[in-house]
Design an enzyme around this catalytic site. Structure first.
Site, PDB file in Angstrom:
ATOM      1  N   SER A 109       0.788  -1.242   0.000  1.00 44.20           N
ATOM      2  CA  SER A 109       0.000   0.000   0.000  1.00 44.20           C
ATOM      3  C   SER A 109       0.818   1.290   0.000  1.00 44.20           C
ATOM      4  O   SER A 109       0.260   2.375  -0.153  1.00 44.20           O
ATOM      5  CB  SER A 109      -0.956   0.020   1.199  1.00 44.20           C
ATOM      6  OG  SER A 109      -0.253   0.054   2.417  1.00 44.20           O
ATOM      7  N   LYS A 125      -5.991   4.607   8.354  1.00 43.85           N
ATOM      8  CA  LYS A 125      -4.880   5.368   7.775  1.00 43.85           C
ATOM      9  C   LYS A 125      -5.163   6.868   7.773  1.00 43.85           C
ATOM     10  O   LYS A 125      -4.249   7.677   8.004  1.00 43.85           O
ATOM     11  CB  LYS A 125      -4.586   4.864   6.366  1.00 43.85           C
ATOM     12  CG  LYS A 125      -4.014   3.447   6.372  1.00 43.85           C
ATOM     13  CD  LYS A 125      -3.582   2.987   5.001  1.00 43.85           C
ATOM     14  CE  LYS A 125      -2.903   1.618   5.107  1.00 43.85           C
ATOM     15  NZ  LYS A 125      -2.380   1.139   3.819  1.00 43.85           N
TER      16      LYS A 125
END
Length: 361
Positions: free
Chosen positions: A255, A300
């Site tokens: 990611s 996140k």
């Protein structure tokens, strides 16, 4: 003993028993929480995250932070009390254990898979960044892995460069499987290769391509439909015109690809990409610069805002989920490609917030 006192005592004992039961009762859940963020333009553990040698680089400012998610381990047994607390805690998410560790995946297997994905994401980030800047990158098809016990074991090796199969040129990894499956099990398949060691030495020395070798393998039979196989997975290896090192410990998965790519672009671009702004983000990236979705997007964004981010580059496919819970003071910016991201950064650096592509629920 007065009835009121007896009732209170009994209630207290029942509550205590329930709490004890909650501690000892295990439930099949895991927890996700915001992890640390790291500026790809800066240092981590005293060393630069991105180092470039053999090419002119330029000063950078601001932040291009990659973001992470903490998860409980595969062997962690969550209690009912911990699950309830996690559900109630605003910054954490409790999810079925199977979501994070499908099919009984072990801690070691998960760590190995994350490490492989992280390594691949670094390669793709380098390729995408250089292509964005118009810098040529040489690609070649290689043997990525050899299946143990397969016909190819001992004949082909990881890193061997595949030039052709049965005389037909190989230009992409998928060409290998297509050419092999033209055969029937038991038939010979001829590979023209450059052995891994010779290919690596030539690439490092900048020398001409070494001589090829021919390897003939009798095809095996795949389980299921019984098509011909040799037992390899083909992949792509790239030769870069200069050295790009990415060093970041204790991080896995794919990611961070987008943020690594943007960090490389920023260091190789005379203009300051961020204009000193604090930008964070996430997203996988492939060799063409396409940005893909990731897991744990809400964790996140929370971690990014806590670190000080004002803008968050969000994969288009994660936009709806991210927009359902946006931390105060954080602007979500929708991106589908590295080109989208660099154009968004140009607007951010100029303070053109109104012109940014936004995420909606």
């Amino acid at each position: 003993m007065p009835r009121r006192t007896a009732t209170m005592l009994a209630s207290t004992l029942v509550l205590f028993a329930l709490l004890c039961a909650g501690v000892f009762i295990k439930v099949p859940y895991s927890e996700m929480s915001p992890g640390p963020t790291v500026n790809t333009l800066g240092d981590s553990h005293g060393a630069p995250v991105l180092s470039i040698a053999g090419r002119k680089t330029y000063p950078t400012s601001g932040h291009l932070n990659m973001t992470t998610v903490r998860v409980t381990g595969a062997d962690y047994d969550m209690s009912l009390v911990e699950a309830v607390y996690g559900w109630l805690a605003g910054d954490n998410i409790v999810v079925p254990h199977e979501n994070l560790y499908p099919n009984g995946k072990t801690e070691a297997e998960s760590t190995q898979e994350n490490a492989e994905e992280f390594s691949q994401s670094q390669q793709s980030a380098k390729v995408a960044a250089l292509k964005q800047l118009g810098i040529p990158v040489t690609a070649r098809v290689i043997v990525s892995t050899v299946v143990k016990g397969s016909p190819a074991e001992g004949r082909l090796h990881a890193g061997d460069v595949i030039k052709s199969v049965d005389g037909a040129a190989v230009n992409a990894p998928e060409d290998v499987a297509k050419l092999v499956t033209l055969h029937k099990p038991g038939e010979p398949v001829e590979f023209t290769i450059v052995p891994a060691k010779e290919a690596t030495e030539a690439a490092k020395a900048g020398a001409a391509a070494p001589a090829t070798s021919k390897v003939t393998i009798n095809a095996g039979k795949a389980e299921g439909d019984g098509h011909a196989i040799v037992g390899i997975r083909a992949g792509t290896d790239h030769t870069f015109p200069f050295t790009i090192d990415i060093k970041l410990a204790d991080v896995g998965g794919p990611s961070a690809g987008l943020m690594f790519a943007l960090g490389i672009v920023d260091k190789l671009t005379p203009e300051d990409l961020t204009g000193g702004k604090f930008v964070a983000g996430t997203g996988t990236i492939d060799d063409t610069g396409k940005v893909g979705p990731i897991g744990g997007i809400q964790m996140k964004t929370i971690g990014a805002r806590k670190a000080g981010a004002e803008y968050f580059l969000t994969p288009a496919e994660n936009c709806a989920s991210a927009a359902s819970h946006v931390p105060d003071g954080l602007t979500l910016v929708k991106v589908s490609t590295i080109d989208d991201a660099t154009k968004a950064l140009e607007k951010i650096s100029k303070g053109d917030k109104a012109g940014l592509p936004s995420c909606t629920g």
